[in-house]
Design a protein around this motif. Sequence first.
Motif, short mmCIF file in Angstrom:
data_model
loop_
_atom_site.label_atom_id
_atom_site.label_comp_id
_atom_site.label_asym_id
_atom_site.label_seq_id
_atom_site.Cartn_x
_atom_site.Cartn_y
_atom_site.Cartn_z
N CYS A 1 0.85 -1.19 0.00
CA CYS A 1 0.00 0.00 0.00
C CYS A 1 0.89 1.24 0.00
CB CYS A 1 -0.91 -0.01 1.23
SG CYS A 1 -2.14 1.31 1.25
N CYS B 1 -4.35 0.83 10.38
CA CYS B 1 -4.58 -0.10 9.26
C CYS B 1 -5.00 -1.47 9.77
CB CYS B 1 -3.30 -0.23 8.44
SG CYS B 1 -3.34 -1.51 7.18
N ASN C 1 -0.25 -3.07 8.57
CA ASN C 1 0.98 -2.80 7.82
C ASN C 1 2.03 -2.02 8.60
OD1 ASN C 1 0.38 -4.22 5.53
ND2 ASN C 1 -0.33 -2.46 4.33
N TYR D 1 6.04 -5.96 2.96
CA TYR D 1 4.74 -6.28 2.39
C TYR D 1 4.70 -7.74 1.94
CZ TYR D 1 3.87 -1.26 2.26
OH TYR D 1 3.70 0.05 2.61
N GLY E 1 -4.09 -4.27 1.60
CA GLY E 1 -3.28 -3.47 0.72
C GLY E 1 -4.11 -2.56 -0.19
N GLU E 2 -3.43 -2.06 -1.17
CA GLU E 2 -4.04 -1.26 -2.22
C GLU E 2 -4.03 -2.08 -3.51
OE1 GLU E 2 -5.68 0.81 -4.85
OE2 GLU E 2 -5.80 1.49 -2.78
N THR F 1 -10.28 0.56 -3.70
CA THR F 1 -9.10 1.40 -3.80
C THR F 1 -9.19 2.51 -2.76
OG1 THR F 1 -7.81 2.89 -5.23
CG2 THR F 1 -10.18 2.78 -5.63
N ASN F 2 -8.04 2.98 -2.30
CA ASN F 2 -8.04 4.05 -1.30
C ASN F 2 -8.19 5.43 -1.93
OD1 ASN F 2 -5.44 4.79 -2.25
ND2 ASN F 2 -4.42 3.52 -0.72
#
Length: 390
Positions: free
Chosen positions: A141, A148, A152, A158, A188-189, A218-219
Amino acid sequence: MKWNNKGHEFDQIYQNIESKKAFYLFGAGDYGRQFYKAFHDEVEIKAFLDNSADKQGNNIIFAERQVPCISLKEAVVNEEVGIIVTMSQIARTDAVAQLLEEGYRKDIDFFIIEEFISVYNVYKYNKVYFSSISFLPSTACNLKCRHCLNFNPFAEKYYVRQWDSLVADVDLFFRHVDHIMLFHVSGGEPMLYSRIADLIEYINKNYGDRIDTLRTVTNGTVVPSDEICEKLSKYRIEITVDDYRDAVPQYNENFDQLIQKLEKYKIRYYINKVDSWVDLAPEKTDYSGWSREELIRHCSECNQSWQELRDGKLYSCNYAAYAVVAGIGGEQDLEETYDLRTHTKDRNKELIEFRLGFTDKGYTNFCKTCKGFKRGGISVSAALQCEVKI
């Protein structure tokens, strides 16, 4: 929850469901839409219930049908008419409390969406129908969120999965799961995963007819390439765009560009304005001195509704699974997982029970350091950034 009568935990609840001739759906949002789409030809739905005055008195249009929306006080609930709570776990907290305060009985007068769809199908048709599953190709991410839920900030690096492993898990899952309401490709992203469009394509082409909603998230800070957008536009995918612009205003331009691209390629999306998160607070919590019975009760009261699919197994709590990957969850006992590689059709009810929260142990090791998704949990600002690792 701890197994006491494996394969028969929901016998009475199914009898209660079968005694009803019609249902109200409490919650006219996303979960209500998904449930109605999947079940409007299977059970009689009288109306939607919603606490929003803006929705009450109007018709809700789903699956090209108009369904009235009324308040809870207008509903007529009796031995033949029940309620199904069609809200996400966090959103339903107040609604369930409201039903209990009004004297309605859980699993008799009202039912929770995840339990209803799975119990109904496995008892009536011996079909494995899941409400949802979380599937992570990567935890990578670009944000550094203090709270989070992938944990993370605690991780040394990761976690990025290999393509062959992802495909093997998807194939295995659909060998044993007949249908799913929501297959959620998370992170994650996800837009940082190099083969995200290939993964969506593979799932859609091979199993799209067994998925009510295929979704990724998605962020809102990563603008995917034209190549990715062009691929995604060809498949039945929904994208949840989390709106964290208040927390990370430096990405406002990226957010606007992302929306423009989704519009350009006619990709279905929803903007999810997020103001607060739940903090599971693993660095502040120590329940290691609790007895087994206390941990079982703690886990049952939480009963969060997501599980992860990874390496041929279902993980009873996806947050516990994320914590293990991040290095803060302790060991992951086999009792916390269900091995799909050994599953057989005669154990379908057992598989459904596991998906709905039952395990041999009744809790996860991470429960010893997790506050849990309980009413009145710790609320924190969404996407609050941290400068350094914890």
